[in-house]
Design an enzyme around this catalytic site. Sequence first.
Site, PDB file in Angstrom:
ATOM      1  CE  LYS A 116      -4.064  -2.157   0.672  1.00  0.00           C
ATOM      2  NZ  LYS A 116      -3.697  -3.572   0.676  1.00  0.00           N
TER       3      LYS A 116
HETATM    4  C1  PLP Z   1      -4.295  -4.719   0.204  1.00  0.00           C
HETATM    5  C2  PLP Z   1      -3.502  -5.957   0.131  1.00  0.00           C
HETATM    6  C3  PLP Z   1      -3.795  -6.961  -0.807  1.00  0.00           C
HETATM    7  C4  PLP Z   1      -4.967  -6.860  -1.751  1.00  0.00           C
HETATM    8  O1  PLP Z   1      -4.804  -5.839  -2.693  1.00  0.00           O
HETATM    9  P1  PLP Z   1      -6.077  -5.265  -3.470  1.00  0.00           P
HETATM   10  O2  PLP Z   1      -5.570  -4.105  -4.222  1.00  0.00           O
HETATM   11  O3  PLP Z   1      -7.074  -4.895  -2.424  1.00  0.00           O
HETATM   12  O4  PLP Z   1      -6.577  -6.364  -4.345  1.00  0.00           O
HETATM   13  C5  PLP Z   1      -2.978  -8.064  -0.843  1.00  0.00           C
HETATM   14  N1  PLP Z   1      -1.950  -8.220   0.019  1.00  0.00           N
HETATM   15  C6  PLP Z   1      -1.652  -7.282   0.934  1.00  0.00           C
HETATM   16  C7  PLP Z   1      -0.531  -7.520   1.865  1.00  0.00           C
HETATM   17  C8  PLP Z   1      -2.405  -6.120   1.023  1.00  0.00           C
HETATM   18  O5  PLP Z   1      -2.095  -5.196   1.934  1.00  0.00           O
END
Ligand code: PLP
Length: 502
Positions: A116
């Site tokens: 993120k």
């Molecule tokens: C948010 C997240 C995901 C999923 O990503 P999306 O964009 O919501 O599909 C997968 N793995 C981790 C560690 C995340 O923080």
Amino acid sequence: MKNSEKAYVSTRNKNDRVTASEGIVKGLSADGGLYVPDFIDDIHFNLNELSALSYAELAKTILGAFLTDFTPEQTAACIDGAYNTGRFDAAEPVQLTHAGNSTFLELWHGPTAAFKDMALTVLPYLMTVSAKNTGLDKEIVILTATSGDTGKAALEGFRDVPGTRILVFYPQDGVSPVQELQMLTQEGANTDVIGVSGNFDDTQNGVKAIFSDEDFRKKLENAGMVFSSANSINIGRLLPQIVYYYYSYFQLVKEGTIKLGEPVNFAVPTGNFGNILAGVYAKMTGLPVETFICASNDNNVLTEFFQTGVYDKNREFYKTISPSMDILISSNLERLLYERSGRNADKTSDYMKNLGTAGSYTVNPEAFADFYAGFADEAKTMQTINDVWNETGVLIDPHTAVAEAVRRDYAKETGDNTPVIVLSTASPFKFAASVLEALGQKPAPDTNAAALPELLSAKTGKPIPAPLQGLGERAIRHTGTCDKTDMAAKTAAVLELSERSC
Ligand SMILES: *Cc1c(COP(=O)(O)O)cnc(C)c1O
């Protein structure tokens, strides 16, 4: 804005046209739709020209094409602020790691050790510039629901950014102990964190309801504030994620694994569908991607969707060891539905209406032929962490393991030998308890969250990423909680919206 201008449009109403800046400030369109770039067919990146660029330069080129009302200087300042200020642990913010037959694109070298950060280090800059470009003179309140990683990355990105406040709701018991501790110890005078009794979908629905509450919006405006979103429904979250698809592709070219122009596949651990959708935008603008391997955990609503064309959220919700993918309503799928229905806003609206009423909708699966979908249950996820560690000495977190497990299934099932890049979305130290268990050293249930990364480090000899070091010494700064039905009242209380301001 004029019809001739390069606009973002709502997936539910083509007449709702906004600039990039307006889309970023608003987050969500008034009709509940998501903003998508109407002009994406005009973007064709020249692979040859992009292939030698540094990550930051690549990001400036790619975002420059999408941020159509930003000046080149504004875009460059946003990217430099995020990626060239020492917030990532190496000169290039992402890293490609080979482990036997697997290739992991590590997206977790930023300030909170999850992918993120790739977008949430940029978003506050995009937001501030967008506010200026749209002449907004109000304080921006970032209201966010998190399954764990978004919350911390958004808090860290927006902390003490002038003109902003951030309020994060997370499902209590729905995030890992390390994730929770990371959020509760968040610093910054403009940050608030609230635990909700409910699951992620409850939390996300609560936030969506506040966003679409017209009375609340007016109250807020009277108090000199506006809401925006740091969730991946915000187009400003998605755009920075396009960059690493290109960057990792060029890394494979540099290493000689592929020649420029040859196809690759990506395996993506998927929750809200933001990450994988950024890959779709990369493909639409010229990146040679053959197949997207969409990986889910036991909450395999997307596996069924891609296999049958039926999206059905009427199913049991499972709490798994990959909590950031514990989702039954995958918000960004709406953007893919829009693209693959021939950009038909009416059709997209109907799907979403059916989802709201019946909890399901049906599409023609042929429009999604470049997707392969599969899921890994808890045992398989654990086994994959163990296998990769024993086979290669590379440590992966449960989310990455879900993607790797599905990649292995895909290889067996199809025999396809196109190179696959597996998106590695979190540091294993963020999910230390589960990773320790996978390695055969299950920690006692009462182990202090702050001690877990240390135990994993002792077991594997791998260093704890800086953002997760010394969590136990940091003061708990947030203790607020509320019921899932009280999120609006809680928000009003935190923002000190009195009845008088109505
Ligand atoms: C948010 C997240 C995901 C999923 O990503 P999306 O964009 O919501 O599909 C997968 N793995 C981790 C560690 C995340 O923080």
